[in-house]
Design a protein around this motif. Sequence first.
Motif, PDB file in Angstrom:
ATOM      1  N   LEU A 174      43.826  27.866  41.046  1.00 50.11           N
ATOM      2  CA  LEU A 174      43.939  28.373  39.677  1.00 50.11           C
ATOM      3  C   LEU A 174      42.575  28.778  39.140  1.00 50.11           C
ATOM      4  CD1 LEU A 174      45.707  28.840  37.153  1.00 50.11           C
ATOM      5  CD2 LEU A 174      45.259  26.463  36.524  1.00 50.11           C
ATOM      6  N   LEU A 175      41.577  27.948  39.388  1.00 49.94           N
ATOM      7  CA  LEU A 175      40.220  28.260  38.933  1.00 49.94           C
ATOM      8  C   LEU A 175      39.685  29.507  39.643  1.00 49.94           C
ATOM      9  CD1 LEU A 175      38.575  24.724  38.681  1.00 49.94           C
ATOM     10  CD2 LEU A 175      39.337  26.190  36.825  1.00 49.94           C
ATOM     11  N   ALA A 176      40.004  29.627  40.932  1.00 43.43           N
ATOM     12  CA  ALA A 176      39.553  30.805  41.682  1.00 43.43           C
ATOM     13  C   ALA A 176      40.175  32.080  41.112  1.00 43.43           C
ATOM     14  CB  ALA A 176      39.915  30.648  43.164  1.00 43.43           C
ATOM     15  N   VAL A 177      41.443  32.019  40.768  1.00 38.33           N
ATOM     16  CA  VAL A 177      42.107  33.169  40.150  1.00 38.33           C
ATOM     17  C   VAL A 177      41.448  33.512  38.812  1.00 38.33           C
ATOM     18  CG1 VAL A 177      44.266  33.972  39.091  1.00 38.33           C
ATOM     19  CG2 VAL A 177      44.323  32.804  41.303  1.00 38.33           C
ATOM     20  N   CYS A 178      41.113  32.466  38.035  1.00 37.87           N
ATOM     21  CA  CYS A 178      40.420  32.677  36.763  1.00 37.87           C
ATOM     22  C   CYS A 178      39.101  33.426  36.992  1.00 37.87           C
ATOM     23  CB  CYS A 178      40.145  31.341  36.064  1.00 37.87           C
ATOM     24  SG  CYS A 178      41.621  30.543  35.388  1.00 37.87           S
ATOM     25  N   GLY A 179      38.357  33.000  38.018  1.00 36.01           N
ATOM     26  CA  GLY A 179      37.089  33.650  38.333  1.00 36.01           C
ATOM     27  C   GLY A 179      37.279  35.108  38.705  1.00 36.01           C
ATOM     28  N   LEU A 180      38.286  35.387  39.519  1.00 33.66           N
ATOM     29  CA  LEU A 180      38.552  36.764  39.941  1.00 33.66           C
ATOM     30  C   LEU A 180      38.957  37.641  38.753  1.00 33.66           C
ATOM     31  CD1 LEU A 180      40.492  36.134  43.282  1.00 33.66           C
ATOM     32  CD2 LEU A 180      38.217  37.135  43.033  1.00 33.66           C
ATOM     33  N   ILE A 181      39.784  37.093  37.870  1.00 36.22           N
ATOM     34  CA  ILE A 181      40.205  37.859  36.693  1.00 36.22           C
ATOM     35  C   ILE A 181      39.009  38.184  35.807  1.00 36.22           C
ATOM     36  CG2 ILE A 181      41.561  37.792  34.557  1.00 36.22           C
ATOM     37  CD1 ILE A 181      43.666  36.191  36.043  1.00 36.22           C
ATOM     38  N   LEU A 182      38.100  37.207  35.627  1.00 36.46           N
ATOM     39  CA  LEU A 182      36.909  37.447  34.821  1.00 36.46           C
ATOM     40  C   LEU A 182      36.068  38.578  35.409  1.00 36.46           C
ATOM     41  CD1 LEU A 182      35.718  33.836  33.914  1.00 36.46           C
ATOM     42  CD2 LEU A 182      36.740  35.520  32.386  1.00 36.46           C
ATOM     43  N   ILE A 183      35.915  38.578  36.721  1.00 36.99           N
ATOM     44  CA  ILE A 183      35.138  39.631  37.380  1.00 36.99           C
ATOM     45  C   ILE A 183      35.826  40.980  37.219  1.00 36.99           C
ATOM     46  CG2 ILE A 183      34.323  40.480  39.627  1.00 36.99           C
ATOM     47  CD1 ILE A 183      34.004  37.516  40.445  1.00 36.99           C
ATOM     48  N   PHE A 184      37.153  41.013  37.355  1.00 37.57           N
ATOM     49  CA  PHE A 184      37.900  42.258  37.185  1.00 37.57           C
ATOM     50  C   PHE A 184      37.754  42.787  35.755  1.00 37.57           C
ATOM     51  CE2 PHE A 184      41.789  44.403  35.771  1.00 37.57           C
ATOM     52  CZ  PHE A 184      41.828  45.469  36.665  1.00 37.57           C
ATOM     53  N   VAL A 185      37.870  41.879  34.779  1.00 35.92           N
ATOM     54  CA  VAL A 185      37.714  42.274  33.372  1.00 35.92           C
ATOM     55  C   VAL A 185      36.325  42.864  33.141  1.00 35.92           C
ATOM     56  CG1 VAL A 185      37.512  41.379  31.007  1.00 35.92           C
ATOM     57  CG2 VAL A 185      39.421  40.677  32.446  1.00 35.92           C
ATOM     58  N   ALA A 186      35.306  42.233  33.730  1.00 39.07           N
ATOM     59  CA  ALA A 186      33.930  42.699  33.562  1.00 39.07           C
ATOM     60  C   ALA A 186      33.743  44.092  34.163  1.00 39.07           C
ATOM     61  CB  ALA A 186      32.966  41.709  34.198  1.00 39.07           C
ATOM     62  N   ILE A 187      34.270  44.299  35.376  1.00 38.61           N
ATOM     63  CA  ILE A 187      34.137  45.600  36.046  1.00 38.61           C
ATOM     64  C   ILE A 187      34.846  46.688  35.239  1.00 38.61           C
ATOM     65  CG2 ILE A 187      34.785  46.941  38.086  1.00 38.61           C
ATOM     66  CD1 ILE A 187      34.404  44.357  39.727  1.00 38.61           C
ATOM     67  N   TYR A 188      36.058  46.370  34.778  1.00 38.85           N
ATOM     68  CA  TYR A 188      36.804  47.342  33.986  1.00 38.85           C
ATOM     69  C   TYR A 188      36.083  47.651  32.666  1.00 38.85           C
ATOM     70  CZ  TYR A 188      40.475  49.513  31.199  1.00 38.85           C
ATOM     71  OH  TYR A 188      41.170  50.366  30.413  1.00 38.85           O
ATOM     72  N   GLY A 189      35.521  46.612  32.051  1.00 41.45           N
ATOM     73  CA  GLY A 189      34.796  46.797  30.791  1.00 41.45           C
ATOM     74  C   GLY A 189      33.575  47.681  30.952  1.00 41.45           C
ATOM     75  N   ILE A 190      32.845  47.483  32.036  1.00 39.39           N
ATOM     76  CA  ILE A 190      31.662  48.306  32.315  1.00 39.39           C
ATOM     77  C   ILE A 190      32.081  49.760  32.564  1.00 39.39           C
ATOM     78  CG2 ILE A 190      29.804  48.738  33.976  1.00 39.39           C
ATOM     79  CD1 ILE A 190      29.603  45.698  34.342  1.00 39.39           C
ATOM     80  N   TYR A 191      33.156  49.923  33.340  1.00 44.54           N
ATOM     81  CA  TYR A 191      33.643  51.285  33.609  1.00 44.54           C
ATOM     82  C   TYR A 191      34.067  51.980  32.317  1.00 44.54           C
ATOM     83  CZ  TYR A 191      36.796  55.028  35.043  1.00 44.54           C
ATOM     84  OH  TYR A 191      37.410  56.250  35.184  1.00 44.54           O
ATOM     85  N   ALA A 192      34.795  51.249  31.456  1.00 43.06           N
ATOM     86  CA  ALA A 192      35.267  51.835  30.197  1.00 43.06           C
ATOM     87  C   ALA A 192      34.107  52.188  29.280  1.00 43.06           C
ATOM     88  CB  ALA A 192      36.221  50.848  29.504  1.00 43.06           C
ATOM     89  N   ALA A 193      33.074  51.344  29.283  1.00 45.94           N
ATOM     90  CA  ALA A 193      31.927  51.587  28.395  1.00 45.94           C
ATOM     91  C   ALA A 193      31.072  52.763  28.856  1.00 45.94           C
ATOM     92  CB  ALA A 193      31.077  50.326  28.296  1.00 45.94           C
ATOM     93  N   LEU A 194      30.975  52.946  30.180  1.00 48.19           N
ATOM     94  CA  LEU A 194      30.065  53.963  30.698  1.00 48.19           C
ATOM     95  C   LEU A 194      30.739  55.288  31.047  1.00 48.19           C
ATOM     96  CD1 LEU A 194      27.850  51.766  33.071  1.00 48.19           C
ATOM     97  CD2 LEU A 194      27.352  52.516  30.729  1.00 48.19           C
ATOM     98  N   PHE A 195      32.021  55.240  31.431  1.00 45.71           N
ATOM     99  CA  PHE A 195      32.633  56.460  31.962  1.00 45.71           C
ATOM    100  C   PHE A 195      33.893  56.906  31.225  1.00 45.71           C
ATOM    101  CE2 PHE A 195      30.631  54.160  35.542  1.00 45.71           C
ATOM    102  CZ  PHE A 195      29.649  55.079  35.841  1.00 45.71           C
ATOM    103  N   ALA A 196      34.498  56.023  30.406  1.00 48.64           N
ATOM    104  CA  ALA A 196      35.740  56.399  29.731  1.00 48.64           C
ATOM    105  C   ALA A 196      35.459  57.337  28.556  1.00 48.64           C
ATOM    106  CB  ALA A 196      36.459  55.147  29.247  1.00 48.64           C
TER     107      ALA A 196
END
Length: 204
Positions: free
Chosen positions: A182-204
């Motif tokens: 469960l904690l590992a999934v939490c970590g992966l989701i946080l990383i995915f959210v961060a990557i998506y956020g960076i993409y949205a901020a720079l390229f969207a």
Amino acid sequence: MNFAEYFLYCAAVVVMIATPGPVMLLVASAGLQGGYKRALQTIFGTNLASLVLIILSVLILKGALNINEHWLNGIKVLGCLYIAYIGFDILREVFNTHTSDHSMTLNVANGGFKQGFLVGISNPKDIIFFASFFPQFTDITTSLNVSLMLLTISWIILDFATLSLVYLGFNRLAKSAWYPKLLAVCGLILIFVAIYGIYAALFA
């Protein structure tokens, strides 16, 4: 008072808070580590961050503050990098514990007031919400000040209630064999959210 619009706002707030994201996952992992006391300290931190963002949104609405879009995107990127950092540390702790066969203890993502505030203030989802979605509900009463006060108080109450329920739900899994996963999934989701956020901020 426009009750239909107000209840729509409340529903949107609950859904946004309960949707998997940095704040929800941090509160959940903090509760798993230190019980409700630790989760509550984290909620206090995230709630204060929300109040800061609400104040900024109010200042923008009243024309007292004008934030350059490039500065706002820069803040979002920095916030995403911090969230990714927490995600990677969760994965590192889970992996190290699994390989060394020691008891599960997270030192980085253990929550608390300070970390709750930092994650809340840098959370792209919250920044976008208070900058764009929040102002759409300022017409629930005929007075802007009354509307803003009602929306803010409602946010505080719903934030505490929803995140407390999130903690209780995750706490039931604390002694389960699924806990490290469960904690590992939490970590992966946080990383995915961060990557998506960076993409949205720079390229969207």
